[in-house]
Design an enzyme around this catalytic site. Structure first.
Site, short mmCIF file in Angstrom:
data_model
loop_
_atom_site.label_atom_id
_atom_site.label_comp_id
_atom_site.label_asym_id
_atom_site.label_seq_id
_atom_site.Cartn_x
_atom_site.Cartn_y
_atom_site.Cartn_z
N CYS A 82 4.05 -32.13 74.26
CA CYS A 82 4.58 -33.20 75.16
C CYS A 82 6.31 -32.86 75.03
O CYS A 82 6.34 -33.19 74.03
CB CYS A 82 4.30 -34.69 74.43
SG CYS A 82 5.25 -36.09 75.25
N CYS B 147 8.10 -36.42 74.36
CA CYS B 147 8.05 -36.98 73.01
C CYS B 147 8.81 -35.63 72.11
O CYS B 147 9.29 -36.98 71.16
CB CYS B 147 6.59 -36.85 72.47
SG CYS B 147 5.23 -37.51 73.45
N ASP B 148 8.41 -34.52 71.99
CA ASP B 148 9.42 -33.32 70.87
C ASP B 148 10.51 -32.90 71.37
O ASP B 148 10.93 -32.19 70.98
CB ASP B 148 7.83 -33.09 70.53
CG ASP B 148 6.93 -33.43 70.18
OD1 ASP B 148 7.95 -34.64 69.42
OD2 ASP B 148 6.05 -33.29 69.92
#
Length: 331
Positions: free
Chosen positions: A145, A148-149
């Site tokens: 992701c 996300c990261d």
């Protein structure tokens, strides 16, 4: 069959953020709710995230710890947990109320639980690259992701693996964060939107690595590079596997409508539509069956949207139960 449990108002399948959020809202509505989860004290895939830095109010928290906070909240409200794997779900006509159903859940030990409504939050799992080093570095430099990261790789070098829209969008997103982005694809052309490809070609810090596949992700405590089938190696700080995800919709595929990728067709309210014959697009509602989280059709699959989905689905389910049973809710 070893017997049937007492009737619940709502059974929730899955104890990730969406399921736990749904349980909290259902309990606040004074409903008798149970969560079925095959993993012992499971909290979903969030437990595998080394660091979550985009959940409002809780920056830089370990994913396991965040999942535990969610679960502890549900436990504090006396939510019942059924730690068994659901293997079959069927809708039985409710003889007492027209246009409603009783949902019968069979578990792997042949026990059965029933409910007047069901919220399905089984989620989706990412497709893996299946190469050495992937599992070893998952959550430690291998991610599924970018949203996300991606922030963890500011000013660093990242590789994105894949050729569809997810991979293209991830590479474009990371190009504004990273010093260098490699987009590795096994063909000489992309399946995703050509307009995004053209944008990537204009990015000086993006290199398209075509007709190549990754054979190994290597490093020490974290990834330091990837090895390609041709023998070429690329020095990277992180690897984003963007091969898409697989929705866990198998248990309810005969009850609801799925899109072409297998996601359950539903909006933010969690309402589902009855499965149809011959692939038509009838939108008759499947009464009492709601979905929340990554298993439903949606654009953004994040912890924050899963939590929101769970709250919405539980609220919709509570309204449905109020209408058919005259319950009082205190949401």
């Amino acid at each position: 069959m070893k017997g049937t449990n007492s009737m619940f108002d709502i059974i929730i399948i899955g104890s990730g953020p969406a399921g736990l959020s749904a349980a909290i809202y259902a309990k606040r509505a004074n409903l008798n709710v149970a969560i079925a989860e095959k993993e012992y004290e499971g909290t979903g895939q969030i437990a595998e995230s080394g660091n979550v830095n985009n959940y409002l109010g809780l920056p830089n928290i370990n994913g396991y710890d965040l999942g535990e906070k969610f679960r502890e909240h549900a436990v504090s409200l006396d939510v019942e947990f059924i730690e068994k794997e659901a293997v079959q779900i069927e809708a039985v006509q409710n003889g007492e109320k027209e246009e409603s159903a009783i949902y019968r859940v069979k578990f792997d030990d042949d026990t059965i639980a029933e409910a007047r409504a069901l919220i399905y939050t089984a989620g989706a799992y990412p497709r893996k690259a299946g190469v050495p080093g992937e599992d070893e570095y998952t959550g430690k430099g291998v991610s599924y992701c970018a949203i996300c990261d991606g922030a963890f790789y500011k000013g660093k070098t990242a590789a994105v693996l894949g050729g569809g829209d997810t991979a293209l969008d991830d590479a474009l997103y990371l190009s504004d964060i990273c010093e260098k982005v490699y987009l590795v694809h096994r063909r000489d052309s992309f399946r995703g939107a050509q307009s995004t490809v053209e944008l990537l070609k204009q990015k000086e810090n993006v290199e398209l690595v075509l007709n190549e596949t990754v054979t190994e992700i290597y490093g020490e405590k974290k990834p330091t590079g990837i090895k390609l089938k041709s023998g070429r190696t690329l020095a990277v700080d992180g690897v984003f596997v963007a091969y898409g995800s697989v929705p866990q919709s198998e248990l309810i595929k005969n009850l609801v409508q799925l899109d072409e990728r297998g996601y359950v067709v539903a909006g933010e309210d969690g309402i589902t539509y009855a499965a149809t014959k011959n692939g038509d697009h009838d939108r008759s509602v499947q009464p009492g069956l709601y979905v929340a989280g990554d298993v439903r059709t949606k654009t953004l699959r994040q912890v924050v949207t899963a939590v929101s989905d769970g709250a919405n689905a539980a609220t919709t389910a509570a309204e449905y139960l109020r209408d058919i049973n005259g319950y009082k809710q205190n949401i």
